[in-house]
Scaffold this motif. Structure first.
Motif, mmCIF file in Angstrom:
data_model
loop_
_atom_site.group_PDB
_atom_site.id
_atom_site.type_symbol
_atom_site.label_atom_id
_atom_site.label_comp_id
_atom_site.label_asym_id
_atom_site.label_seq_id
_atom_site.Cartn_x
_atom_site.Cartn_y
_atom_site.Cartn_z
ATOM 1 N N ALA A 75 7.669 -85.527 -1.159
ATOM 2 C CA ALA A 75 8.316 -86.593 -0.389
ATOM 3 C C ALA A 75 8.619 -86.126 1.030
ATOM 4 C CB ALA A 75 9.596 -87.041 -1.089
ATOM 5 N N ARG A 76 9.039 -84.871 1.191
ATOM 6 C CA ARG A 76 9.309 -84.338 2.520
ATOM 7 C C ARG A 76 8.007 -84.234 3.324
ATOM 8 N NH1 ARG A 76 13.110 -81.020 5.295
ATOM 9 N NH2 ARG A 76 14.525 -81.063 3.528
ATOM 10 N N ALA A 77 6.937 -83.819 2.657
ATOM 11 C CA ALA A 77 5.643 -83.747 3.337
ATOM 12 C C ALA A 77 5.192 -85.132 3.793
ATOM 13 C CB ALA A 77 4.601 -83.123 2.406
ATOM 14 N N ALA A 78 5.447 -86.161 2.968
ATOM 15 C CA ALA A 78 5.110 -87.531 3.354
ATOM 16 C C ALA A 78 5.958 -87.994 4.530
ATOM 17 C CB ALA A 78 5.288 -88.465 2.163
ATOM 18 N N ALA A 79 7.224 -87.593 4.556
ATOM 19 C CA ALA A 79 8.094 -87.946 5.675
ATOM 20 C C ALA A 79 7.580 -87.342 6.978
ATOM 21 C CB ALA A 79 9.520 -87.481 5.399
ATOM 22 N N ASP A 80 6.984 -86.147 6.901
ATOM 23 C CA ASP A 80 6.379 -85.545 8.091
ATOM 24 C C ASP A 80 5.269 -86.437 8.638
ATOM 25 O OD1 ASP A 80 7.988 -83.290 7.852
ATOM 26 O OD2 ASP A 80 6.453 -82.115 6.811
ATOM 27 N N ILE A 81 4.453 -86.987 7.750
ATOM 28 C CA ILE A 81 3.341 -87.835 8.191
ATOM 29 C C ILE A 81 3.870 -89.137 8.774
ATOM 30 C CG2 ILE A 81 1.188 -88.944 7.501
ATOM 31 C CD1 ILE A 81 1.217 -85.847 7.397
ATOM 32 N N LEU A 82 4.896 -89.707 8.176
ATOM 33 C CA LEU A 82 5.500 -90.919 8.738
ATOM 34 C C LEU A 82 6.048 -90.650 10.135
ATOM 35 C CD1 LEU A 82 7.336 -92.421 5.637
ATOM 36 C CD2 LEU A 82 5.509 -93.514 6.962
ATOM 37 N N ALA A 83 6.651 -89.494 10.329
ATOM 38 C CA ALA A 83 7.164 -89.138 11.656
ATOM 39 C C ALA A 83 6.019 -89.012 12.656
ATOM 40 C CB ALA A 83 7.955 -87.838 11.578
ATOM 41 N N LEU A 84 4.895 -88.486 12.207
ATOM 42 C CA LEU A 84 3.729 -88.385 13.080
ATOM 43 C C LEU A 84 3.205 -89.768 13.450
ATOM 44 C CD1 LEU A 84 1.531 -86.722 14.499
ATOM 45 C CD2 LEU A 84 0.276 -86.701 12.329
ATOM 46 N N LEU A 85 3.159 -90.688 12.493
ATOM 47 C CA LEU A 85 2.717 -92.051 12.789
ATOM 48 C C LEU A 85 3.643 -92.698 13.815
ATOM 49 C CD1 LEU A 85 1.667 -93.491 9.294
ATOM 50 C CD2 LEU A 85 0.355 -92.101 10.925
ATOM 51 N N ASP A 86 4.941 -92.455 13.681
ATOM 52 C CA ASP A 86 5.892 -92.979 14.663
ATOM 53 C C ASP A 86 5.636 -92.377 16.039
ATOM 54 O OD1 ASP A 86 7.079 -94.506 12.689
ATOM 55 O OD2 ASP A 86 8.735 -93.101 12.356
ATOM 56 N N GLN A 87 5.404 -91.073 16.051
ATOM 57 C CA GLN A 87 5.147 -90.375 17.316
ATOM 58 C C GLN A 87 3.918 -90.963 18.012
ATOM 59 O OE1 GLN A 87 4.629 -86.101 16.863
ATOM 60 N NE2 GLN A 87 3.296 -86.021 18.642
ATOM 61 N N LEU A 88 2.891 -91.296 17.220
ATOM 62 C CA LEU A 88 1.645 -91.823 17.773
ATOM 63 C C LEU A 88 1.680 -93.342 17.942
ATOM 64 C CD1 LEU A 88 -0.901 -89.646 15.743
ATOM 65 C CD2 LEU A 88 -0.139 -89.313 18.105
ATOM 66 N N GLU A 89 2.822 -93.943 17.590
ATOM 67 C CA GLU A 89 3.017 -95.394 17.693
ATOM 68 C C GLU A 89 1.945 -96.160 16.912
ATOM 69 O OE1 GLU A 89 3.230 -96.184 21.897
ATOM 70 O OE2 GLU A 89 5.295 -95.462 22.025
ATOM 71 N N LEU A 90 1.764 -95.748 15.671
ATOM 72 C CA LEU A 90 0.794 -96.374 14.782
ATOM 73 C C LEU A 90 1.545 -97.072 13.653
ATOM 74 C CD1 LEU A 90 -1.821 -93.485 14.543
ATOM 75 C CD2 LEU A 90 -2.091 -95.651 15.763
ATOM 76 N N PRO A 91 1.688 -98.391 13.707
ATOM 77 C CA PRO A 91 2.420 -99.089 12.656
ATOM 78 C C PRO A 91 1.687 -99.114 11.314
ATOM 79 C CG PRO A 91 1.497 -100.651 14.218
ATOM 80 C CD PRO A 91 1.291 -99.293 14.799
ATOM 81 N N ARG A 92 0.349 -99.127 11.362
ATOM 82 C CA ARG A 92 -0.450 -99.157 10.137
ATOM 83 C C ARG A 92 -1.712 -98.324 10.337
ATOM 84 N NH1 ARG A 92 -0.167 -103.117 6.260
ATOM 85 N NH2 ARG A 92 -2.376 -103.656 6.353
ATOM 86 N N VAL A 93 -2.100 -97.610 9.283
ATOM 87 C CA VAL A 93 -3.300 -96.776 9.355
ATOM 88 C C VAL A 93 -4.046 -96.863 8.033
ATOM 89 C CG1 VAL A 93 -2.220 -95.131 10.941
ATOM 90 C CG2 VAL A 93 -2.135 -94.697 8.468
ATOM 91 N N VAL A 94 -5.308 -96.507 8.084
ATOM 92 C CA VAL A 94 -6.023 -96.186 6.853
ATOM 93 C C VAL A 94 -5.653 -94.747 6.523
ATOM 94 C CG1 VAL A 94 -8.259 -95.934 5.735
ATOM 95 C CG2 VAL A 94 -7.894 -97.786 7.375
ATOM 96 N N LEU A 95 -5.130 -94.530 5.343
ATOM 97 C CA LEU A 95 -4.572 -93.233 4.958
ATOM 98 C C LEU A 95 -5.427 -92.602 3.873
ATOM 99 C CD1 LEU A 95 -2.175 -91.228 5.205
ATOM 100 C CD2 LEU A 95 -1.070 -92.518 3.364
ATOM 101 N N GLY A 96 -5.868 -91.373 4.145
ATOM 102 C CA GLY A 96 -6.687 -90.663 3.170
ATOM 103 C C GLY A 96 -6.136 -89.293 2.860
ATOM 104 N N GLY A 97 -6.392 -88.813 1.661
ATOM 105 C CA GLY A 97 -5.948 -87.483 1.294
ATOM 106 C C GLY A 97 -6.811 -86.893 0.205
ATOM 107 N N CYS A 98 -7.058 -85.597 0.310
ATOM 108 C CA CYS A 98 -7.823 -84.862 -0.698
ATOM 109 C C CYS A 98 -6.890 -83.946 -1.469
ATOM 110 C CB CYS A 98 -8.918 -84.044 -0.020
ATOM 111 S SG CYS A 98 -9.882 -83.009 -1.154
ATOM 112 N N SER A 99 -6.924 -84.030 -2.788
ATOM 113 C CA SER A 99 -6.146 -83.141 -3.653
ATOM 114 C C SER A 99 -4.667 -83.203 -3.295
ATOM 115 C CB SER A 99 -6.713 -81.726 -3.560
ATOM 116 O OG SER A 99 -6.181 -80.897 -4.568
ATOM 117 N N MET A 100 -4.067 -82.116 -2.796
ATOM 118 C CA MET A 100 -2.670 -82.179 -2.383
ATOM 119 C C MET A 100 -2.457 -83.265 -1.338
ATOM 120 S SD MET A 100 -0.245 -79.257 -0.590
ATOM 121 C CE MET A 100 -1.098 -79.373 0.988
ATOM 122 N N GLY A 101 -3.407 -83.442 -0.436
ATOM 123 C CA GLY A 101 -3.309 -84.510 0.548
ATOM 124 C C GLY A 101 -3.229 -85.876 -0.098
#
Length: 271
Positions: A75-101
């Motif tokens: 959950a903390r790792a996901a919060a990091d990605i949400l913070a990055l989306l905010d930083q980049l001003e991206l309200p919606r993205v196509v989100l992909g992840g491999c294994s742990m991702g």
């Protein structure tokens, strides 16, 4: 958080597997970024991202790594990605992840489904670890902290991380992945393993998602085999499944052309 971005168009965020970093997406970047804005972060404590969540390992505050390591969670790792989306001003993205991702992508979907315009799950699974798997992760975390990661982590990971065909026919891929594994910081490896050990089952999260979704799996994936991928696709209302022949757990590294073709075709249909 350290990240690389290239291209323009629909934003595609790709989250890497364990125990590698965002470089696992380099073989497909040039095959995707003429159509997409490709964003590939190094997750907390791995690659060039510091364990305390700052932009680079060298910028971590004194004592921050120890504090961050006390609370590992997906959950903390996901919060990091949400913070990055905010930083980049991206309200919606196509989100992909491999294994742990993929685990992190599902955690982000659970926390903020409105940010996910499309979901790409690559060689991953929704179910939580069983007791034996959890215990093995904790053993790896402890060993990394006591011995570092050089040598033994790659030796223990590579046999199942890459497919049989890659081991037999793509020695340059095996060498590249080995180098990535050897480069991972011991504290980041330990943090990631403990975070994965404690992750919840995400099946209900997938069932609640009604957006477009693509599941990609290597036919030779020994860690999350095709039957697991079928379960993921079946749990998703709009789930499609692509199986790549001659490929193990790291599809983007082992078969970049086939992987990119599958992703480009899917995004062209959902854009």
């Amino acid at each position: 958080m350290h990240f690389i971005e290239s291209g323009a168009g629909t934003p595609l965020v790709l989250l890497h597997a364990f125990p590698v970093d965002a470089r696992m997406w380099d073989p497909v970047r040039g095959r995707l970024d003429d159509q997409l804005r490709v964003i590939t972060p190094d997750q907390r404590g791995l690659g060039e991202s510091a364990l305390d969540g700052s932009s680079a390992r060298g910028l971590a505050e004194p004592g921050a790594n120890r504090r961050a390591a006390e609370q590992p969670s997906i959950a903390r790792a996901a919060a990091d990605i949400l913070a990055l989306l905010d930083q980049l001003e991206l309200p919606r993205v196509v989100l992909g992840g491999c294994s742990m991702g993929g685990y992190v992508a599902m955690a982000l979907l659970r926390a903020a489904p409105q940010r996910v315009a499309g979901l790409l799950l690559v060689d991953t699974k929704a179910v939580a670890d069983n007791d034996e798997q959890r215990a093995n992760r904790l053993k790896v975390a402890d060993r990394a902290e006591h011995e570092g990661t050089k040598g033994w982590l790659a030796e223990s990971s590579l046999p199942n991380l890459l497919g049989r065909t890659t081991h037999e026919q793509r020695p340059e891929v095996v060498s590249s992945v080995r180098e990535m594994i050897d480069a991972q910081p011991a504290d980041g490896v330990a943090w990631a393993q403990r975070a994965m050990a404690g992750r919840p089952d995400s099946t209900a999260t997938l069932r609640s998602y009604d957006g477009p979704a693509l599941v990609v799996v290597g036919e030779e994936d020994a860690l999350t085999p095709p039957e697991n991928a079928r379960e993921l696709a079946d749990a998703l209302h709009g789930g499609e499944l692509v199986t790549l022949p001659g490929v193990g757990h790291l599809s983007s590294v082992e078969a970049p052309d086939a992987f990119a073709d599958a992703v480009r075709s899917w995004i062209a249909r959902i854009a």
